[in-house]
Design a protein around this motif. Structure first.
Motif, PDB file in Angstrom:
ATOM      1  N   TYR A   1       3.085   0.801  31.958  1.00 45.89           N
ATOM      2  CA  TYR A   1       3.310  -0.413  32.371  1.00 45.89           C
ATOM      3  C   TYR A   1       3.629  -1.719  31.500  1.00 45.89           C
ATOM      4  N   PHE A   2       4.499  -2.536  31.784  1.00 43.15           N
ATOM      5  CA  PHE A   2       4.683  -3.513  30.917  1.00 43.15           C
ATOM      6  C   PHE A   2       4.974  -4.860  31.611  1.00 43.15           C
ATOM      7  N   ARG A   3       4.533  -5.848  30.915  1.00 49.33           N
ATOM      8  CA  ARG A   3       4.580  -7.303  31.277  1.00 49.33           C
ATOM      9  C   ARG A   3       5.166  -8.064  30.413  1.00 49.33           C
ATOM     10  N   PRO A   4       6.228  -8.616  30.489  1.00 48.76           N
ATOM     11  CA  PRO A   4       6.917  -9.396  29.577  1.00 48.76           C
ATOM     12  C   PRO A   4       6.099 -10.437  28.957  1.00 48.76           C
ATOM     13  N   HIS A   5       5.464 -11.363  29.825  1.00 47.30           N
ATOM     14  CA  HIS A   5       4.539 -12.250  29.296  1.00 47.30           C
ATOM     15  C   HIS A   5       3.312 -11.950  28.699  1.00 47.30           C
ATOM     16  N   GLN A   6       3.098 -10.722  28.472  1.00 50.44           N
ATOM     17  CA  GLN A   6       1.884 -10.182  28.050  1.00 50.44           C
ATOM     18  C   GLN A   6       2.282  -9.052  27.042  1.00 50.44           C
ATOM     19  N   GLU A   7       3.363  -9.350  26.463  1.00 51.14           N
ATOM     20  CA  GLU A   7       3.736  -8.306  25.361  1.00 51.14           C
ATOM     21  C   GLU A   7       2.880  -7.866  24.299  1.00 51.14           C
ATOM     22  N   HIS A   8       2.040  -8.936  23.861  1.00 48.48           N
ATOM     23  CA  HIS A   8       1.179  -8.678  22.651  1.00 48.48           C
ATOM     24  C   HIS A   8       0.175  -7.766  23.317  1.00 48.48           C
ATOM     25  N   ILE A   9      -0.118  -7.637  24.474  1.00 55.97           N
ATOM     26  CA  ILE A   9      -1.156  -6.785  25.078  1.00 55.97           C
ATOM     27  C   ILE A   9      -0.317  -5.201  25.425  1.00 55.97           C
ATOM     28  N   ASP A  10       0.854  -5.405  25.994  1.00 57.49           N
ATOM     29  CA  ASP A  10       1.460  -3.986  26.504  1.00 57.49           C
ATOM     30  C   ASP A  10       2.305  -3.451  25.597  1.00 57.49           C
ATOM     31  N   PHE A  11       2.915  -4.083  24.612  1.00 61.81           N
ATOM     32  CA  PHE A  11       3.654  -3.152  23.664  1.00 61.81           C
ATOM     33  C   PHE A  11       2.850  -2.229  22.868  1.00 61.81           C
ATOM     34  N   PRO A  12       1.509  -2.381  22.345  1.00 64.33           N
ATOM     35  CA  PRO A  12       0.967  -1.379  21.674  1.00 64.33           C
ATOM     36  C   PRO A  12       0.644   0.022  22.416  1.00 64.33           C
ATOM     37  N   PRO A  13       0.133   0.026  23.880  1.00 64.79           N
ATOM     38  CA  PRO A  13       0.062   1.299  24.593  1.00 64.79           C
ATOM     39  C   PRO A  13       1.501   1.815  24.854  1.00 64.79           C
ATOM     40  N   LEU A  14       2.592   0.906  25.052  1.00 66.49           N
ATOM     41  CA  LEU A  14       3.733   1.636  25.180  1.00 66.49           C
ATOM     42  C   LEU A  14       4.366   2.115  23.984  1.00 66.49           C
ATOM     43  N   PHE A  15       4.240   1.851  22.704  1.00 60.35           N
ATOM     44  CA  PHE A  15       4.301   2.151  21.566  1.00 60.35           C
ATOM     45  C   PHE A  15       3.732   3.797  21.223  1.00 60.35           C
ATOM     46  N   ASP A  16       2.371   3.618  21.512  1.00 59.49           N
ATOM     47  CA  ASP A  16       1.709   4.998  21.283  1.00 59.49           C
ATOM     48  C   ASP A  16       2.089   6.034  22.548  1.00 59.49           C
ATOM     49  N   ALA A  17       2.462   5.418  23.518  1.00 61.12           N
ATOM     50  CA  ALA A  17       3.144   6.520  24.695  1.00 61.12           C
ATOM     51  C   ALA A  17       4.339   6.973  23.992  1.00 61.12           C
ATOM     52  N   ILE A  18       5.070   6.462  23.473  1.00 61.41           N
ATOM     53  CA  ILE A  18       6.450   6.690  22.892  1.00 61.41           C
ATOM     54  C   ILE A  18       6.106   7.646  21.685  1.00 61.41           C
ATOM     55  N   ARG A  19       5.204   7.396  20.819  1.00 57.00           N
ATOM     56  CA  ARG A  19       4.751   8.139  19.540  1.00 57.00           C
ATOM     57  C   ARG A  19       4.318   9.481  20.227  1.00 57.00           C
ATOM     58  N   ALA A  20       3.356   9.687  21.251  1.00 55.83           N
ATOM     59  CA  ALA A  20       2.876  10.802  21.729  1.00 55.83           C
ATOM     60  C   ALA A  20       3.998  11.993  22.163  1.00 55.83           C
ATOM     61  N   GLU A  21       5.103  11.282  22.675  1.00 50.70           N
ATOM     62  CA  GLU A  21       6.166  12.171  23.220  1.00 50.70           C
ATOM     63  C   GLU A  21       7.252  12.435  21.814  1.00 50.70           C
ATOM     64  N   VAL A  22       7.229  11.677  21.010  1.00 49.57           N
ATOM     65  CA  VAL A  22       8.220  11.709  19.736  1.00 49.57           C
ATOM     66  C   VAL A  22       7.318  11.324  18.536  1.00 49.57           C
ATOM     67  N   PRO A  23       6.544  12.189  18.103  1.00 50.61           N
ATOM     68  CA  PRO A  23       5.594  12.113  17.058  1.00 50.61           C
ATOM     69  C   PRO A  23       6.437  11.660  15.468  1.00 50.61           C
ATOM     70  N   GLU A  24       7.819  11.980  15.618  1.00 55.98           N
ATOM     71  CA  GLU A  24       8.723  11.968  14.586  1.00 55.98           C
ATOM     72  C   GLU A  24       8.971  10.370  14.189  1.00 55.98           C
ATOM     73  N   LEU A  25       8.743   9.798  15.231  1.00 55.18           N
ATOM     74  CA  LEU A  25       9.120   8.172  15.016  1.00 55.18           C
ATOM     75  C   LEU A  25       7.876   7.636  14.361  1.00 55.18           C
ATOM     76  N   ARG A  26       7.697   7.023  13.198  1.00 53.21           N
ATOM     77  CA  ARG A  26       7.067   6.424  12.508  1.00 53.21           C
ATOM     78  C   ARG A  26       7.245   4.736  12.387  1.00 53.21           C
ATOM     79  N   PRO A  27       6.123   4.161  12.655  1.00 54.87           N
ATOM     80  CA  PRO A  27       6.435   2.516  12.428  1.00 54.87           C
ATOM     81  C   PRO A  27       6.787   2.041  11.023  1.00 54.87           C
ATOM     82  N   VAL A  28       7.542   1.295  11.114  1.00 57.94           N
ATOM     83  CA  VAL A  28       8.026   0.590   9.924  1.00 57.94           C
ATOM     84  C   VAL A  28       6.798  -0.374   9.229  1.00 57.94           C
ATOM     85  N   ARG A  29       6.639  -0.211   8.082  1.00 57.30           N
ATOM     86  CA  ARG A  29       5.662  -0.792   7.442  1.00 57.30           C
ATOM     87  C   ARG A  29       6.277  -1.828   6.586  1.00 57.30           C
TER      88      ARG A  29
END
Length: 217
Positions: A132-160
């Motif tokens: 689920y994603f709410r553009p007006h609550q992106e600071h809350i919804d982006f982290p679980p979206l990123f986590d879900a993506i990394r669960a499917e594509v673990p080769e993706l690494r956050p840019v530090r």
């Protein structure tokens, strides 16, 4: 080839949310981490072949869906999703045929359509696990979206981005990494800032999306 996520969306349904997610993914995982039609298609090539290749080579398809995803109609009054030449439909059908992970992203409380609302070649979309994603609550919804993506594509690494990465910000100042600060004041570049921690893992707001695909239906 570096791993990447293909972003499928319909502008008439979710506006700029697709490009916004694209921009956020590239900020989080690097510039090659996301494919979005008009930004990613090279000039002078057959776009049909490039889109099919983009699907075939991707590691995950995100399907950005709003409340009107299944009901958007063309100028003739026909549902867009019923047209065999509709690229939103074709991208999903190709990904399902290739047995790729397909992740619906439901925007602002949208629900998956029923199986009877979908053409035969994409009916299995209703069985995919959603995020689920709410553009007006992106600071809350982006982290679980990123986590879900990394669960499917673990080769993706956050840019530090920190002092260890060179430390220079876009304005020539120093970039700092700050973890778990809540309700405090700090001075950066001579300016006082209040920093709040949203459950300890909130993402920074994404940059403004590159709004280059106004003609996508």
């Amino acid at each position: 080839m570096a791993p990447y996520v293909f972003i499928n969306f319909r502008r008439a349904d979710t506006g700029a949310t697709g490009p916004h997610i694209d921009t956020a993914l590239r900020a989080e995982f690097g510039t090659q981490a996301a494919f979005r039609d008009q930004r990613s298609l090279p000039a002078g090539r057959d776009y049909r072949e490039q889109l099919e290749r983009g699907i075939r080579k991707c590691d995950l398809l995100l399907v950005v869906m709003g409340a009107h995803w299944a009901s958007v109609r063309d100028d003739a009054g026909r549902r867009c999703i019923d047209r065999e030449e509709d690229w939103v439909r074709k991208e999903i059908a190709l990904a399902l045929a290739y047995k790729l992970p397909v992740m619906p992203v439901l925007v602002d409380g949208a629900k998956l359509p029923s199986i009877h609302e979908l053409p035969d070649d994409i009916q299995s979309l209703v069985h995919q696990q959603v995020v689920y994603f709410r553009p007006h609550q992106e600071h809350i919804d982006f982290p679980p979206l990123f986590d879900a993506i990394r669960a499917e594509v673990p080769e993706l690494r956050p840019v530090r981005r920190s002092r260890e990465d060179g430390g220079a910000g876009a304005d020539g100042g120093t970039t700092f990494t700050i973890d778990r600060m809540s309700g405090v004041n700090a001075i950066f570049g001579g300016r006082q800032n209040t920093i709040n921690d949203h459950r300890g893992n909130a993402a920074a707001p994404a940059p403004d999306p590159e709004d280059d695909d106004q003609e996508r239906p």
